[in-house]
Motif scaffolding. Sequence first.
Motif, PDB file in Angstrom:
ATOM      1  N   TYR A 161       0.819  -1.205   0.000  1.00 52.26           N
ATOM      2  CA  TYR A 161       0.000   0.000   0.000  1.00 52.26           C
ATOM      3  C   TYR A 161       0.857   1.260   0.000  1.00 52.26           C
ATOM      4  O   TYR A 161       0.469   2.282  -0.580  1.00 52.26           O
ATOM      5  N   ALA A 162       2.014   1.181   0.665  1.00 51.76           N
ATOM      6  CA  ALA A 162       2.917   2.329   0.633  1.00 51.76           C
ATOM      7  C   ALA A 162       3.382   2.595  -0.795  1.00 51.76           C
ATOM      8  O   ALA A 162       3.382   3.742  -1.269  1.00 51.76           O
ATOM      9  N   GLY A 163       3.796   1.540  -1.494  1.00 55.37           N
ATOM     10  CA  GLY A 163       4.196   1.703  -2.888  1.00 55.37           C
ATOM     11  C   GLY A 163       3.042   2.184  -3.748  1.00 55.37           C
ATOM     12  O   GLY A 163       3.208   3.076  -4.598  1.00 55.37           O
ATOM     13  N   PHE A 164       1.872   1.613  -3.528  1.00 60.03           N
ATOM     14  CA  PHE A 164       0.671   1.995  -4.274  1.00 60.03           C
ATOM     15  C   PHE A 164       0.341   3.462  -4.047  1.00 60.03           C
ATOM     16  O   PHE A 164       0.108   4.227  -4.988  1.00 60.03           O
ATOM     17  N   SER A 165       0.346   3.888  -2.781  1.00 60.33           N
ATOM     18  CA  SER A 165      -0.036   5.261  -2.432  1.00 60.33           C
ATOM     19  C   SER A 165       0.987   6.276  -2.928  1.00 60.33           C
ATOM     20  O   SER A 165       0.633   7.308  -3.512  1.00 60.33           O
ATOM     21  N   LEU A 166       2.276   5.971  -2.686  1.00 57.69           N
ATOM     22  CA  LEU A 166       3.320   6.911  -3.099  1.00 57.69           C
ATOM     23  C   LEU A 166       3.395   7.029  -4.615  1.00 57.69           C
ATOM     24  O   LEU A 166       3.577   8.126  -5.153  1.00 57.69           O
ATOM     25  N   ALA A 167       3.243   5.916  -5.316  1.00 64.04           N
ATOM     26  CA  ALA A 167       3.308   5.957  -6.774  1.00 64.04           C
ATOM     27  C   ALA A 167       2.150   6.753  -7.352  1.00 64.04           C
ATOM     28  O   ALA A 167       2.327   7.555  -8.284  1.00 64.04           O
ATOM     29  N   ALA A 168       0.963   6.532  -6.808  1.00 62.35           N
ATOM     30  CA  ALA A 168      -0.201   7.264  -7.301  1.00 62.35           C
ATOM     31  C   ALA A 168      -0.047   8.760  -7.044  1.00 62.35           C
ATOM     32  O   ALA A 168      -0.324   9.589  -7.929  1.00 62.35           O
ATOM     33  N   THR A 169       0.384   9.105  -5.846  1.00 61.59           N
ATOM     34  CA  THR A 169       0.570  10.522  -5.514  1.00 61.59           C
ATOM     35  C   THR A 169       1.640  11.143  -6.400  1.00 61.59           C
ATOM     36  O   THR A 169       1.453  12.232  -6.964  1.00 61.59           O
ATOM     37  N   PHE A 170       2.768  10.446  -6.526  1.00 63.79           N
ATOM     38  CA  PHE A 170       3.852  10.920  -7.386  1.00 63.79           C
ATOM     39  C   PHE A 170       3.373  11.108  -8.823  1.00 63.79           C
ATOM     40  O   PHE A 170       3.622  12.147  -9.462  1.00 63.79           O
ATOM     41  N   GLY A 171       2.670  10.117  -9.341  1.00 66.31           N
ATOM     42  CA  GLY A 171       2.217  10.184 -10.724  1.00 66.31           C
ATOM     43  C   GLY A 171       1.273  11.339 -10.984  1.00 66.31           C
ATOM     44  O   GLY A 171       1.431  12.086 -11.965  1.00 66.31           O
ATOM     45  N   TYR A 172       0.300  11.515 -10.109  1.00 64.48           N
ATOM     46  CA  TYR A 172      -0.652  12.605 -10.296  1.00 64.48           C
ATOM     47  C   TYR A 172       0.015  13.969 -10.193  1.00 64.48           C
ATOM     48  O   TYR A 172      -0.276  14.880 -10.977  1.00 64.48           O
ATOM     49  N   LEU A 173       0.907  14.117  -9.228  1.00 62.94           N
ATOM     50  CA  LEU A 173       1.567  15.406  -9.056  1.00 62.94           C
ATOM     51  C   LEU A 173       2.458  15.741 -10.258  1.00 62.94           C
ATOM     52  O   LEU A 173       2.479  16.884 -10.727  1.00 62.94           O
ATOM     53  N   ILE A 174       3.200  14.748 -10.751  1.00 65.24           N
ATOM     54  CA  ILE A 174       4.079  14.989 -11.898  1.00 65.24           C
ATOM     55  C   ILE A 174       3.268  15.323 -13.151  1.00 65.24           C
ATOM     56  O   ILE A 174       3.581  16.280 -13.886  1.00 65.24           O
ATOM     57  N   LEU A 175       2.235  14.557 -13.412  1.00 68.27           N
ATOM     58  CA  LEU A 175       1.423  14.809 -14.601  1.00 68.27           C
ATOM     59  C   LEU A 175       0.688  16.144 -14.517  1.00 68.27           C
ATOM     60  O   LEU A 175       0.514  16.842 -15.518  1.00 68.27           O
ATOM     61  N   ALA A 176       0.273  16.512 -13.288  1.00 67.92           N
ATOM     62  CA  ALA A 176      -0.407  17.794 -13.123  1.00 67.92           C
ATOM     63  C   ALA A 176       0.565  18.965 -13.257  1.00 67.92           C
ATOM     64  O   ALA A 176       0.199  20.043 -13.751  1.00 67.92           O
ATOM     65  N   ALA A 177       1.818  18.760 -12.835  1.00 73.14           N
ATOM     66  CA  ALA A 177       2.807  19.841 -12.883  1.00 73.14           C
ATOM     67  C   ALA A 177       3.288  20.122 -14.299  1.00 73.14           C
ATOM     68  O   ALA A 177       3.651  21.259 -14.627  1.00 73.14           O
TER      69      ALA A 177
END
Length: 469
Positions: A161-177
């Motif tokens: 879940y840590a990998g799942f949560s961090l990856a999702a957060t990272f992905g959304y932030l990068i794509l939004a930026a």
Amino acid sequence: MTTTLEPDIKLDDTAEDHRRIRRFERRVGITASGGKFCDGWILAVIGVVLPAATTSLDISLVGQGLLGAASLLGIFFGGLLFGWVTDRIGRKKMFQFTLTAFLVCSILQLWAADTWQLFALRLIMGMAVGADYTIAGSMIAEFVSSKKRGPYLAGMIAWWYAGFSLAATFGYLILAAFPEEPDLWRWVLASSAVPALAVILGRIGMPETPRWLARQGRRAEAITIANRYLNLANRQDLFQEESAQVGYSTLFSKPFIRRTLFTSIFWATQVAPFFAIFTFLTPVLDGLGLGIEGQWAEIAFYMVLLVGSFIGAGIINKVGRRQLLIVPYFFQAGAMLLLGLWTGAPAGILVACFITFALFSSASNVLQMLYPSEIFPTAIRATGIGFSAAMSRIGAAGGTFLLPLGLDAWGTGPVMLISAGILVVGLIVSIAWAPETTDMELSASTATGSIPVADLASANLPGATPPRQ
């Protein structure tokens, strides 16, 4: 059971021995759980990048379902094949190989030119992860003391879940930026190479497990490693397991068939609704009419999942395995039932249902690696873990593939009701067959006839723990 000790088993430990064993147990836990972290990472990022990848590669609706299910299908084949291989050739050799293959395919995603190339790479990555499931669970079960084994095995899902949560957060932030970068989604997919490399480096120099060596008749090697890395109780239990033949036929023999069915069914019924809903959470939320920003809602739910998994790992030895498996099914099924019957409910009710599902799902899912690691003996432990993981991925891949088609054909309500029905199946099987193995040494938890299993007709309370024998 009469315990017969080998003459060379060390029967006392110094303070330095205790410190060395604790450090080694932590290393085993971290490096074994790192594979689950990588698994969570790749499954999260595909959901994040799927809209951008669909535009870039002109992916069809069926293609979207295939990409969402690719790594899950890979885990199916990887678990089936490499669990058996791991029981044959040992844990040490496979422990390093699996994530190396994962690392290479992570990087190659940068150059995937079409749907089928991307599908093939993610299928291979899934196979590497499926193989790692079998090895990592065996490493923790066979090296870590009975007191820490439960939290460590449960903690593997927390790492997922840590990998799942961090990856999702990272992905959304990068794509939004950087929304103007059309191929940025490729780098988000390839980002799984970073945690994979870190785990590979941490695994260098890990020894073979003494239990596997003992099973091969290599007693001198087993005792040498056990005296250095196992605690006293684990050393005393090293040669006490009942013997079993390596192979799939043993999983379906009379002493083990119910264990095989139990671990496969409960795991499948836990992950099928989870993967289907959370891979396609944005369209699910849209179908329910929630007026919130989809990606931030997803990140919030991922944080709930992470919290729930830490709660499950933290209470596993206090409430017991059986209670932690059965009780959450009621809350998960109830949440899905309400979502299915009341799709027009106020936003607060809908959000509460999703939070309830996420919290109890993640708390209970910590048992997915724990049960097969504890109830299958060393000879078939990796095979049993691999088979259970493979069967679970039939449900997960099927749900992930069919959910977007179901949303399109029937709408959100019926899909939620189907999820509730799947969870009820898991509840019934768990009430009937879930054993209690808390604090047992492996020779006891794996012994045929020694694991207490509830009878459905005589279960007075759904979460009642049957008496130990």
